[in-house]
Write a protein that holds these residues in place. Structure first.
Motif, PDB file in Angstrom:
ATOM      1  N   GLY A   1      -7.275  -0.354  -3.405  1.00 56.28           N
ATOM      2  CA  GLY A   1      -7.136  -1.932  -3.238  1.00 56.28           C
ATOM      3  C   GLY A   1      -5.649  -2.318  -3.083  1.00 56.28           C
ATOM      4  O   GLY A   1      -5.300  -3.478  -2.870  1.00 56.28           O
ATOM      5  N   ARG A   2      -4.675  -1.434  -3.130  1.00 57.24           N
ATOM      6  CA  ARG A   2      -3.295  -1.784  -2.979  1.00 57.24           C
ATOM      7  C   ARG A   2      -2.544  -1.558  -1.703  1.00 57.24           C
ATOM      8  O   ARG A   2      -2.813  -0.603  -0.888  1.00 57.24           O
ATOM      9  CB  ARG A   2      -2.385  -0.742  -4.083  1.00 57.24           C
ATOM     10  CG  ARG A   2      -2.873  -1.023  -5.391  1.00 57.24           C
ATOM     11  CD  ARG A   2      -2.033   0.026  -6.424  1.00 57.24           C
ATOM     12  NE  ARG A   2      -2.589  -0.235  -7.438  1.00 57.24           N
ATOM     13  CZ  ARG A   2      -1.765  -1.048  -8.700  1.00 57.24           C
ATOM     14  NH1 ARG A   2      -1.128  -2.063  -8.106  1.00 57.24           N
ATOM     15  NH2 ARG A   2      -2.458  -0.925  -9.866  1.00 57.24           N
ATOM     16  N   ILE A   3      -1.811  -2.731  -1.372  1.00 53.74           N
ATOM     17  CA  ILE A   3      -1.272  -2.587   0.021  1.00 53.74           C
ATOM     18  C   ILE A   3      -0.370  -1.408   0.108  1.00 53.74           C
ATOM     19  O   ILE A   3       0.017  -0.999   1.241  1.00 53.74           O
ATOM     20  CB  ILE A   3      -0.560  -4.026   0.226  1.00 53.74           C
ATOM     21  CG1 ILE A   3      -0.158  -3.970   1.867  1.00 53.74           C
ATOM     22  CG2 ILE A   3       0.573  -4.114  -0.409  1.00 53.74           C
ATOM     23  CD1 ILE A   3      -1.373  -4.233   2.705  1.00 53.74           C
ATOM     24  N   SER A   4       0.324  -1.031  -0.916  1.00 53.71           N
ATOM     25  CA  SER A   4       1.070   0.026  -0.754  1.00 53.71           C
ATOM     26  C   SER A   4       0.394   1.186  -0.531  1.00 53.71           C
ATOM     27  O   SER A   4       0.992   2.242   0.051  1.00 53.71           O
ATOM     28  CB  SER A   4       1.802   0.228  -2.212  1.00 53.71           C
ATOM     29  OG  SER A   4       0.920   0.542  -3.317  1.00 53.71           O
ATOM     30  N   THR A   5      -0.779   1.509  -0.835  1.00 50.70           N
ATOM     31  CA  THR A   5      -1.656   2.769  -0.395  1.00 50.70           C
ATOM     32  C   THR A   5      -1.662   2.702   0.925  1.00 50.70           C
ATOM     33  O   THR A   5      -1.624   3.729   1.739  1.00 50.70           O
ATOM     34  CB  THR A   5      -2.813   2.800  -0.967  1.00 50.70           C
ATOM     35  OG1 THR A   5      -2.662   2.615  -2.506  1.00 50.70           O
ATOM     36  CG2 THR A   5      -3.799   3.882  -0.799  1.00 50.70           C
TER      37      THR A   5
END
Length: 580
Positions: A65-69
């Motif tokens: 759920g992280r944008i960085s992923t």
């Protein structure tokens, strides 16, 4: 992004048809490879539906759920631009339209695919962006388009490189024309024909063409500014024309008879502009091609600018070269007077590289008691001063020779004369005093290559001990206080009937990929293989250097042979060879 279930208003009946349509809409997006996402900006959390996860090659259980992923899956080249555009939009409180991005995603197996996202921003009452809601889809056709564009860019870069390379080697107008009509340019451009036309005294003059219809080349070498031809129109408007076969049939009746029997389809007719001046018109013909894309038009216009600069530079070179050659020619003997009992031939060839003039010279001088003086020399440098010093030194040598000074004294006096000119120029020289009746010769040389001789047994270089170059400061030579005491050893030679003596400057013996020893051997071969006629022999020798690339030095050549008077006039054996 998981679908949210909004509670139905109390008392409202269920809507089975609406639920079914929403399910169909979700299925349609999935079937078309379109996924949805919601990005909560304050928490930096993002939710993806199954289709969006598939585009990023992520399973639901491995996405945190992280944008960085997600950023880790996007290629760095695109990620920088995406972040910059997002920052600009977020900083503008009035912008709620969001933005679209094309980007590449690296799959877990290492393969790359193109994707596109489109999002809209939701803002709170204070104008702060709180969510980005959008869709993302795979772009298989975009990848193909990018591949085609990349191929086109490589081809266009190849065209620019080939044209620039061909024209960079062109010095003269003749060189430019040869490059334009060569396959080195026609091939990469993909054209079947090309022509270059200039304006001379308000009249069109085609300078060069390749691949043009024979009848057109024959009939249209010259023309008028008001002719019914695209070239004339471009000369009048200074604007490029991109014309089709049908355009010519309808609008250029003068040209159509030459085109209708050919496979011509389209043509680019381009003004050659250099420093805001129209210097010519370039016409490029194609077969099978149907039109020009905007990129192709820009490319051809850019190429025409390169051609225009090359043409202007070549014209300037030709003008300066002609002026330099004329000045050098004026410094050399206007003609060689007949010498009883001898044949003499001379040639001068200016350097190919650059338009500067040099200090090479030759001379044939009558001496007391029926002898003749033969001299070849070279003043240091390639500029007008070198030519001026050469003229003064040649005049001084003739004066000393006419006074009857022996060769060694003549050379010493010439060295003193040059030194006293205070030009800081040195000169090399070889001088021969020859009796035509007896063949007795005295040779002195000042830092100059030795003469060569052709006898009945073959050709060879003479071993002539030499003195220092002319004009060398005394402290760098012998240290003797009297300039007249500088030694110039004399070499004595008997020149038999029919034997030939060759004097030349080092430009004939030494050039960029050949040392002096190899040049000496080449001269001996040329003398052995050359004709007996002295004038033809001179042509034979200078022809051997005519195709040298990068000849950086001038060439002066003097041939002398004992024999009867030639049938040709004296002016026939003296030629100033100025061909490039």
């Amino acid at each position: 992004m998981t679908q949210s279930n909004h509670p139905m208003p109390r008392g409202a009946s269920s809507d089975p048809l609406g639920d079914e349509l929403r399910a169909e809409l979700s299925r349609a997006m999935e079937l078309n490879g379109i996924g949805g996402f919601v990005w909560d900006l304050p928490s930096a959390r993002v939710m993806l539906d199954p289709s969006a996860l598939a585009i990023f090659d992520l399973r639901p259980d491995e996405f945190d759920g992280r944008i960085s992923t997600l950023y880790e899956r996007i290629m760095p080249e695109e990620l920088t631009g995406i972040r910059a555009r997002a920052a600009d939009i977020l900083a503008n409180p009035r912008d709620s339209t969001g933005c679209g991005n094309y980007f590449r995603v690296r799959q877990s197996d290492g393969t790359i695919r193109w994707a596109h996202s489109q999002a809209a921003l939701l803002r709170d009452e204070a104008g702060n962006a709180v969510r980005a809601v959008g869709v993302v889809r795979a772009e298989l056709q975009y990848a193909e388009k990018q591949s085609i564009l990349e191929s086109d860019r490589r081809r266009q870069a190849g065209v620019v490189e080939a044209t620039t390379s061909a024209l960079s080697q062109a010095l003269s107008v003749e060189d430019v024309l040869a490059a334009l009509t060569s396959n080195q340019i026609l091939g990469p451009v993909g054209a079947v024909g090309i022509s270059l036309t200039v304006l001379e005294q308000n009249r069109l003059h085609r300078l060069a063409s390749a691949g043009m219809p024979f009848e057109y080349v024959r009939d249209m070498e010259y023309g008028r500014l008001d002719d019914d031809r695209p070239i004339a129109e471009v000369f009048q408007t200074s604007s490029p024309l991109f014309i089709t076969r049908e355009n010519i049939r309808l609008n250029y009746s003068m040209l159509w008879p030459y085109i209708k029997g050919t496979g011509f389809t389209v043509s680019a007719v381009l003004p050659l502009m250099a420093q805001a001046r129209l210097t010519g018109v370039l016409a490029i013909l194609y077969e099978e091609k149907r039109s020009f894309s905007p990129e192709e038009r820009n490319l051809l216009i850019a190429l025409s600018a390169t051609v225009a600069q090359s043409l202007q530079r070549a014209r300037l070179y030709d003008e300066e070269h002609a002026m330099a050659v004329g000045l050098q020619q004026a410094m050399l003997p206007a003609k060689i007077e007949p010498v009883p009992g001898m044949c003499v031939a001379a040639r001068y060839r200016p350097a190919r590289a650059g338009h500067q003039i040099g200090g090479d010279w030759y001379d044939v001088m009558p001496l007391p008691e029926g002898r003749v003086g033969l001299v070849v020399g070279d003043v240091q440098g390639h500029d007008i001063q070198a030519a001026a010093v050469m003229g003064q030194l040649r005049t001084a040598l003739r004066a000393y020779a006419s006074e009857g000074h022996p060769p060694a004294a003549l050379m010493s006096r010439a060295s003193t004369f040059l030194r006293e000119l205070n030009t800081d120029r040195l000169a090399t020289c070889v001088y021969v005093s020859l009796g035509p009746a007896t063949g007795q010769a005295e040779i002195v040389r000042a830092g100059h290559p030795s003469p060569h001789i052709r006898t009945v047994d073959g050709s060879a270089a003479l071993t002539v001990e030499g003195g220092p170059p002319l004009g060398l400061p005394l402290g760098l030579t012998t240290g003797l206080p009297d300039p007249g005491d500088v030694p110039y050893p004399v070499h004595y030679l008997h020149l038999g009937p029919g034997e030939t003596l060759l004097l030349c400057t080092d430009g004939l013996l030494e050039f960029h990929d050949t040392d002096m020893a190899a040049g000496e051997r080449q001269i001996e071969i040329l003398l052995d293989s050359g004709p007996g006629d002295l004038d033809q022999l001179a042509e034979h020798i200078v022809a051997a250097i005519e195709d040298r690339q990068g000849q950086e030095d001038d060439v002066a050549l003097l041939l002398a042979s004992r024999g009867g008077p030639r049938s040709a006039a004296a002016s026939d054996v003296h030629r100033y060879s100025a061909r490039r």
